[in-house]
Design an enzyme around this catalytic site. Structure first.
Site, PDB file in Angstrom:
ATOM      1  N   GLY A 286       2.035  -1.212  -3.284  1.00  0.00           N
ATOM      2  CA  GLY A 286       1.541  -2.344  -2.369  1.00  0.00           C
ATOM      3  C   GLY A 286       0.219  -2.497  -2.033  1.00  0.00           C
ATOM      4  O   GLY A 286      -0.316  -3.651  -2.237  1.00  0.00           O
TER       5      GLY A 286
ATOM      6  N   GLU B  97       7.054  -5.104   1.392  1.00  0.00           N
ATOM      7  CA  GLU B  97       7.926  -4.305   2.214  1.00  0.00           C
ATOM      8  C   GLU B  97       8.046  -2.881   1.575  1.00  0.00           C
ATOM      9  O   GLU B  97       8.373  -2.615   0.440  1.00  0.00           O
ATOM     10  CB  GLU B  97       9.401  -4.493   1.787  1.00  0.00           C
ATOM     11  CG  GLU B  97       9.540  -6.155   2.354  1.00  0.00           C
ATOM     12  CD  GLU B  97       9.805  -5.998   4.067  1.00  0.00           C
ATOM     13  OE1 GLU B  97       9.839  -4.993   4.459  1.00  0.00           O
ATOM     14  OE2 GLU B  97      10.045  -7.280   4.457  1.00  0.00           O
TER      15      GLU B  97
ATOM     16  N   CYS C 110      15.018   1.931   2.063  1.00  0.00           N
ATOM     17  CA  CYS C 110      13.823   1.975   2.860  1.00  0.00           C
ATOM     18  C   CYS C 110      14.160   2.313   4.391  1.00  0.00           C
ATOM     19  O   CYS C 110      13.092   2.663   5.050  1.00  0.00           O
ATOM     20  CB  CYS C 110      13.272   0.408   2.708  1.00  0.00           C
ATOM     21  SG  CYS C 110      13.324  -0.215   1.245  1.00  0.00           S
TER      22      CYS C 110
END
Length: 516
Positions: free
Chosen positions: A251, A268, A302
């Site tokens: 990310g 995310e 997650c």
């Protein structure tokens, strides 16, 4: 029969079933075959297909087509766009069992979770259809007489979506269903570890397109490949938003590339989620919630529970119960009824788990479980018994997220200390507290409580519903997908002022007179 012979036979059966499911879902494997990318089953390591990867140049061509599709799609009325999503939801309902089973075959989720993932897709389609008639702006009070001011939301462009293996189809749908009703095109790069599920979704979407009628070509392409595809999406100015699910490392690298051209990201990333168990907690409820959150999906969510912070007065009782559950939880082929824990996705995940256990022991942790099982039956797959680790404190390894069924357990005495411990990690996705004390519950949900995007009371950190926006803070990336007003991420906002008078008063009382 030798172990190798058994493995070969299992591979044949797994491959045969996957190919049959893909055919029923409408995938022409021959159109995607002949390449170097091997699609494997996490269940037994079997090769399911060989796929051709798209090049970066092909990705750029696909983005160009998606941009052209967006230019046409944005002119279709939003409720009509919602009709396409409704039809897609119908295709998902009709093929839920096949798609859910394919997800299980590819990434190793138990059947119930594979079906649950497809149900999430159906739910977000229903949600998005409703949103297609509610893309509301605002009427704003203006200080100027004879004027009207309002806010409008307009389509954004061709949205890039990069998904991870652990939710190979649902996360794309969270983005795509909303983006489509908002008037956008969607370019999807699935994980290289979950390519077949993505191709199946693409085929079902094309069935919905055929029923819908006139849809601009190139509206929702799937790009098979690795990092080069992600970089192409990140660097292309025709992709105003890149939504990415994955590691913090990925990310951060992606965000820098997108930010270099002043594009938007919806990230995310890491979880490392915690739960506090207070003295007043219902322990029967807590044990069930902890088990699902920590070992479900083999700890590869997650929102999986990674850290358990237990009050000293109930620590021994709760940990004793958890140890018994961990020793008995059914591990095995996720296609078999009664199995609750399937395999890790691959060898790399198994090695990462082993490295984390070694570091935890070095930091004084007492490890229960964490060993490999079923190696003889499935030598090319990686099944493990979930690990429960009693830690003397929140050591460095506890601050890191390992994508595996590892649960670190620690003690606390004062709620303030528990909250401080909970918030001390870099990630901020999901959290929960088990308590029947109203003050403790409200404190945990307050500004001085959990610093996560998801804050629960008397349920675990996992199991989010479509109606609530999903996402977190800090290293989790700050993105919000799915419910609430998450649709705004896929649109651009304009403030409009209309003068319907014969005068031209200026804002802030400014006078600027000229002779005409």
């Amino acid at each position: 029969m030798s172990v190798q012979g058994k493995a070969s036979n299992a591979e044949s059966k797994t491959q045969e079933e996957a190919v049959a499911l893909l055919a029923r879902l409408g995938v022409n494997l021959a159109a995607h075959g002949g390449g170097a990318l091997i699609a494997r089953s996490a269940i037994d390591g079997a090769q399911l297909a060989r796929l051709r990867e798209h090049s970066a140049d092909e990705a750029r061509v696909s983005v160009g087509r998606a941009h052209e599709a967006y230019l046409a799609w944005r002119q279709v009325p939003a409720p009509r766009r919602g009709e396409l999503v409704r039809l897609f939801g119908e295709e998902l309902r009709a093929h839920k069992r096949e798609l859910g089973r394919l997800v299980t075959l590819e990434v190793g989720k138990i059947v119930e979770e594979g079906l649950g993932e497809v149900q999430e897709m159906i739910d977000i389609c229903d949600f998005a259809v409703g949103i297609s008639r509610q893309l509301h702006g605002l009427t704003i009070a203006t200080e100027r007489p004879g004027h009207a001011m309002r806010e409008t939301w307009l389509p954004l462009g061709a949205v890039g979506v990069i998904t991870a293996f652990n939710f190979p189809v649902a996360v794309w749908s969270w983005n795509a269903a909303l983006a489509l009703v908002c008037g956008d095109a969607v370019v999807w790069k699935p994980s290289e570890k979950a390519t077949l599920s993505a191709l199946a979704v693409e085929a079902l979407f094309q069935r919905a397109v055929a029923r819908f009628g006139a849809v601009p070509p190139g509206l929702c392409p799937v790009l098979i490949g690795g990092r080069a595809i992600g970089e192409a999406l990140a660097e292309d100015a025709r992709v105003p938003l890149v939504s990415a699910t994955g590691s913090v490392r990925m990310g951060k690298a992606l965000a820098q590339r997108v930010a270099a051209r002043l594009g938007r990201t919806l990230l995310e990333l890491g979880g490392n989620n915690g739960m506090i168990v207070a003295p007043s907690a219902d322990l029967d409820l807590a044990v069930r919630a902890i088990t699902f959150a920590a070992v479900g999906t083999a700890g590869q969510r997650c929102t999986s529970l990674r850290r358990l912070i237990v009050h000293d007065s109930i620590y021994d009782s709760l940990v004793g119960r958890l140890k018994r559950v961990y020793q008995a939880v059914p591990i095995g082929d996720p296609l078999e009824q009664g199995v609750l824990v399937g395999p890790l996705i691959d060898r790399a995940a198994f090695d990462a788990m082993g490295a984390a256990l070694t570091r935890a022991r070095a930091a004084g942790g007492k490890v229960e479980g964490g060993v490999r099982v079923r190696a003889e039956r499935a030598p090319d797959a990686y099944y493990v018994r979930p690990a429960l680790i009693e830690m003397p404190g929140q050591a460095e390894i506890v601050h890191e997220e390992t994508f595996a069924p590892i649960l670190y357990v620690m003690r606390y005495r004062e709620l303030n200390d528990a909250i401080a411990m909970h918030n001390a990690v870099p990630q901020g996705l999901a959290s929960s507290i088990f308590t029947t004390d109203l003050r403790e519950a409200e404190r945990f949900m307050s500004a001085s409580g959990s610093d996560c995007g998801i804050v629960n009371v008397n349920i675990g950190p996992s199991g989010a519903e479509i109606g609530g926006a999903f996402g977190g803070e800090k290293d989790t990336g700050g993105g919000r997908e799915s419910g609430s007003d998450a649709w705004k991420a896929y649109m651009r906002r304009a403030t409009n002022t209309v003068n319907y008078s014969d005068a031209l008063p200026l804002a802030q009382g400014i006078r600027f007179e000229v002779d005409g």
